[in-house]
Structures are given as C-alpha cells and as structure tokens.
Design an enzyme around this catalytic site. Structure first.
Site: not given
Length: 640
Positions: A376-378, A452
């Site tokens: 999810v972060d990337d 993010h």
C-alpha cells in the site's frame, strides 16, 4: 574588521541537489540508492555458502574486510550507526570472521568474544542466530523453539496459520519449518567454546515463564511440539514438507529471490536443498544468482550485502522531489521515470488475495521483481508521483492510477487504517511465539502508511469518500499525547509526524485544528540547537528519552520541514523561526556535490530490531522540503 560570510543560499542548495539527483537517474528511468543494514547480512551470506559448500576465498576475504570495517573500538558490532552493542550481530560477525581465518587470539577477535561472554554468551543470542549455529553443530536443535511444517495445514481461520504472520515473516517461517523438521548438522571447521559463558554448561535451559501468561503458555506448547517432533506421523510430515516446498517454489520471484529480501532467500535455499533440490536445479541457480544483484562492491575491495532493494520507492520519491524542486511536469527525466513505473505496475494477484480474493489487483511493490508482494505504501506514493507528471500515454497512466486507487481502498483494514502488505493482520499472538524473537512479525495498520493513503486519496479527489474520512479519524484518534505520531517504517516520531500532517491538511483539516497545532508545537520543541532535527533509533525502545531526539540529519530535518510547511508555518511571510532555522541548517550542511552526509539510520524495517540507512533519503527529502519552502507550495499537486 572583515565582513562575516553570507549564509548559504537555499536556492543554490536546491539547484545543486536537483542536479545531483538528476545525475543519479538510471538510463532506464529509475533511481536506487544503496540500502544499508548491518553485518548480519554479510555474515549469513558466508554461513549460507559454507553450508551449501560453495564458499570461495576471494568472496570470503572481501566480506570479512567489510565486517572488520564495521567493528567498533570496543570489539562489538551494532545494528545501526552509533547504536549500542548488539549481541546477536556480534556473535554472527565473529563466527564469519573465524570462518575467514581470523585468529581468535587477535585483539579484535578477543575483544568481540569477551563482549559475547559478558552479555550472556551464545545462549542469550536471538533464535535466528542460534539456528545458524545449529546448522554447523555449534548449538543443539533441541535447545531451539520448534516450528513444525504441519503449520501449513492450519486453515486460515485458526490462530497462528501462516497468513496470521506478516508477509516477510511467513516467507521466512515456511522454509524454516522445513529446516526445523530436518535439523541438519554439517559440522563446522572449529568450535566456539570461547563464546560460552560456562564451557562446562554451554547450553543452559532458560527458566519457564509463569503459566498464567502467554509467554508461559507458548513455552509449554513448545515443549509439546518438541515431543511431537519425535513421534510425528511420517506420511503427515512428508505431506507437510511437500506442501511447504511447493509454497516456497511458487513464491520465487522472477529475479530468483524470495520476497525481495535476504532472510527468506537464504532460508528458502537451505530448505529446498534439504528437500532434494541440488545446486544445479534452475530454482537454486536463480536463487543464488539473485544475491549478485544484492551485492555492493566498494572501491577498496570490500563486499557487503543489501538486505533488499528499493527502486520503486526511490523512484517515486525522486519524482515527487524533482517536481517540488520546480522541474516542469513534462521534463524528460520525469517522463522516463513515469514510463518505468508504469512498466512496474503489478496486475496479478499475490499473497494479499488470500484475505481479499475478490479484489482486483493494481499496485506497486518495493523492488525490481517483487510481484507477489505489492504494498500500500509504495502504491500510494507512486500514485502521488504519477499524478504530478504529464506523460504521452495519459490514458495508460490514468488506468494505472484508477486500478491502484481501487486496490488500495480494498486493502483498508476494519479499523479504517492501512497496513503495508496485508489486511487486518493484527493478531498479537505470532509475536508471542518463542520462535519469533527476530522483530515484528505482523503487519498492523500504521500512521505513516495510513497518512500516505489519505494524502493520495485527497490528491485523486477522494477526500470526501467515507473511507478517506475513516482514515483521517483513525489518524486523529492515534495521535500521541505529546502531539506526534509513531513512525512504523521510518525513524520514528519525526517520520510519523512528517507523514501525517501533510496528509491531514491535504484531506481538508484546517491548519488551526488543535491536532495540527499540537503537532507543530511538538516539532518546534524537538528542534536541535543547530537548527536541524534528528531522532535516534533508540526512540523505539525508550521513547521517553529519545522521541524526536538525536543528531540532526538531512532526511529528518526535511520531514520536520515538510510537516511545518504543510501546517502553514512560514509560508506567507517566512516568519516561522523554526522553518527558517531548518532551511538554513540544510543549506549550511550540504556537501559540495549537492547531497548531504548522513551516516545515521533513519529507515525502519522492524522497530528497534532491524534498522535501515536508505542512502537516497539524504537527498530526495531535502529536495522536497527546500522546493516546497522556496516555491511556497506546502503540498504536492497535479501537473502544472
């Protein structure tokens, strides 16, 4: 009386940094900085090669030279810059140097072994260190926690099934169940008597915890599993090992690695050899070859191993930074980066689909080849980057963004927040297993990842979406009492706060909101006398002492500035003393080459247990912060 030198100009600093960052771009469009961790990567690489019978003198000498270069004056090794001595790292480094031929009586070796004995000897080292030693007969398998391969048969609704663990942990644990079942011993070429506190009793039993607690319960369960090891039904054990073997092979990435990280790769190779795969088998050859891509060779002939690589992460952050620096949205370097990122989109299901079988794929992973584990972060940061660049294939870009938004929304946990790789991976039981003392083994939602996501959803026009609002509510509810936010994947409260404030403001929270003002006050209170910000890794273990405290670093100063600018500090008239001092510190400490010196570790793998120095952080985040300061744009935005 001579005139005092004029203070460094932040505009010149930004120009130098921008040029330097552009020069680091690969011809294919990506950026990748070295990812530095600790010497256990290098020691375990030599131990793996020793176990497989492929250790070579030249390789050994180069790795040993690196390991020696990281030893401190007291004879120990740490797991981050200027950190405290770490027992397991010191044991593994010592054993690797002994394999390389270093004399145990040499001063550097004697100092290391003396520390190990004083710290409790091998018996006090972590489980994974003792597993490595057990492979060579330096520690008995009976004195290690048991993890049977029959765990592969546990249905997903049963606690402690393999999907109760975070992806990095399950990728490591599955092959280790094979190793644990076989209990191989390939006798080492020497003994390690000098690393025991009492050579007459080298394998002391640890006292059991009270049965009333989870620790005591699991310790007694471990005794049952040890007994089961000796009576396991052979057909069931064979079936479990075969299932584990298939699971491992199915998850080998296109580059030959597993999970894109070192621990699953080394244990998978050991497990597969124990299951009958010889070194010439394509799976084994690809796995061993993958280590070449993780190897960094220094100019002075040393060799060290990256635990993983971060090209997708580095590329999206560099793209955002360069847009903030003022590069036009159609700049060729940015178009090239976007083209590469679009090629890296993952449109096939991975392990995440176990919990979300009906969710359509669409996202990005951390590595070059890591398709089983997009995160999810990337994905959130890649979308933020894509949205800020114009590209000839705009419809392709829009489609990738739409798929990513829907996939990440589908990965929201039931509490309204997001973890990195999995959904609702929040059980506390896996962390309590005696086997799991190597760091965080679950993937619960965190403030930085959730922030993010919120920032990305606001960017694509979803600020009013109920799911975005749930994320905002979770962030507000999880603000620390002092006004900061915990940082799961970066160090630590400065990272968390630097992630959350821009997200909340992007989602529509006014800058005079009490949560925003509380966070601003915390950041201002943590600014160092020199004008920068820094936070030591020890804040994970001792937040009362270290939260927001440490030597000033370029990346952490940039995170603080990004948060303050998002909160409106110093944007209209430059009147924020904290912002001005932070910007001045960045400008004054920049190297002539355009980057910053940052030996400190500011990235996090497992809080406290595994720390990372992302070598590109010291450049991309200052570029972002200086760009937003100079252009008076506290947040990113669409193409301009």
């Amino acid at each position: 009386m001579g005139r005092s030198a004029a203070p460094p100009d932040p505009r010149e600093a930004l120009a130098r940094a921008t040029d330097h960052l552009l020069a680091l771009q690969n011809a294919d469009g990506w950026w990748k900085g070295d990812l530095e961790t600790n010497v256990t990567m290098d020691a375990e690489d030599l131990l793996l090669r020793q176990f497989l019978g492929i250790r070579e003198p030249e390789q050994t000498a180069a790795s040993a030279a690196w390991i020696r270069s990281q030893q401190r004056a007291d004879g120990t090794w740490a797991t981050f810059h200027d950190g405290p001595p770490e027992l397991s790292a010191t044991v593994e480094a010592y054993v690797a140097l002994k394999l390389a031929g270093d004399d145990p009586e040499a001063p550097h070796m004697a100092a290391a072994s003396a520390y190990v004995r004083a710290a409790g000897g091998i018996a006090a080292a972590r489980v994974f260190t003792r597993i490595w030693l057990a492979l060579f007969g330096w520690w008995p398998w009976e004195r290690l926690p048991e993890m049977p391969p029959e765990i592969m048969f546990l249905p997903r609704w049963v606690p402690l099934n393999i999907y109760a663990f975070g992806c990095w942990a399950r990728q490591t644990i599955v092959p280790l169940t094979v190793v644990s079942a076989h209990r191989p011993v390939r006798p080492g070429p020497f003994d390690l008597t000098e690393l025991h506190t009492d050579p007459a009793d080298p394998y002391p039993l640890r006292p059991l915890s009270p049965i009333a607690g989870w620790d005591g319960l699991f310790e007694r369960l471990d005794k049952v599993l040890h007994a089961y090891h000796h009576v396991a039904a052979r057909p069931l054990r064979r079936a479990a090992l075969a299932k584990a073997g298939r699971w491992i092979v199915e998850r080998q990435e296109a580059d030959g690695c597993w999970g894109g990280i070192q621990p699953p790769a080394v244990y998978s190779l050991i497990a597969l050899q124990l299951l009958g795969y010889d070194l010439d088998h394509p799976v084994m050859k690809a796995g061993l070859d993958s280590f070449d891509r993780f190897t960094v060779h220094t100019e002075d002939g040393r060799r060290w191993m990256e635990a993983c690589q971060s090209p997708v992460w580095d590329t999206c952050l560099a793209t955002i930074a360069l847009r903030d620096a003022g590069l036009p949205a159609d700049h060729p370097a940015l178009a090239s980066a976007v083209g590469w990122m679009l090629d890296e989109e993952i449109t096939t299901p991975g392990d995440w689909a176990v919990r979300r079988p009906r969710l359509a794929p669409g996202g990005w992973a951390f590595e070059f080849e890591n398709d089983n584990y997009p995160d999810v972060d990337d994905t959130a940061e890649v979308v933020l980057a894509l949205r800020r660049v114009t590209h000839p294939e705009q419809s392709r870009l829009d489609g990738a963004v739409e798929r990513a938004v829907e996939w990440t929304l589908g990965m929201q946990s039931r509490n309204g927040a997001w973890g990195a790789f999995d959904v609702n991976n929040t059980s506390t039981l896996p962390n309590k297993l005696p086997f799991c003392d190597f760091g965080e083994v679950v993937d619960p939602p965190s403030a930085d990842v959730t922030a993010h996501m919120v920032e990305m959803l606001a960017e694509v026009g979803r600020a009013e979406d109920p799911r975005t609002k749930r994320g905002v509510a979770w962030l507000l509810a999880n603000q620390e009492a002092d006004g900061s936010w915990f940082g799961r994947w970066g160090t630590n409260y400065i990272y968390g706060t630097g992630s959350v404030l821009p997200a909340l403001v992007a989602a529509g929270l006014p800058t005079d909101h009490p949560a925003v003002r509380h966070a601003v006050g915390w950041l201002e209170s943590r600014q160092n006398q020199d004008g920068g910000w820094g936070e030591d890794m020890r804040s994970y273990a001792d937040p009362a002492t270290w939260s927001g405290r440490g030597e000033s670093t370029a990346s952490q100063t940039a995170w603080a500035l990004m948060a303050l600018l998002a909160a409106g500090e110093g944007l209209s008239d430059g009147s924020s003393a904290a912002v001005e001092r932070g910007v001045a510190w960045l400008a004054a400490t920049q190297l002539p080459s355009g980057t910053w010196d940052e030996p400190q570790f500011t990235g996090t793998g497992f809080p406290w247990d595994f720390s990372i120095n992302y070598h590109l952080y010291r450049l991309v985040f200052p570029v972002t912060a200086l760009g937003r300061y100079l252009h008076r744009t506290p947040l990113g935005g669409g193409p301009k």
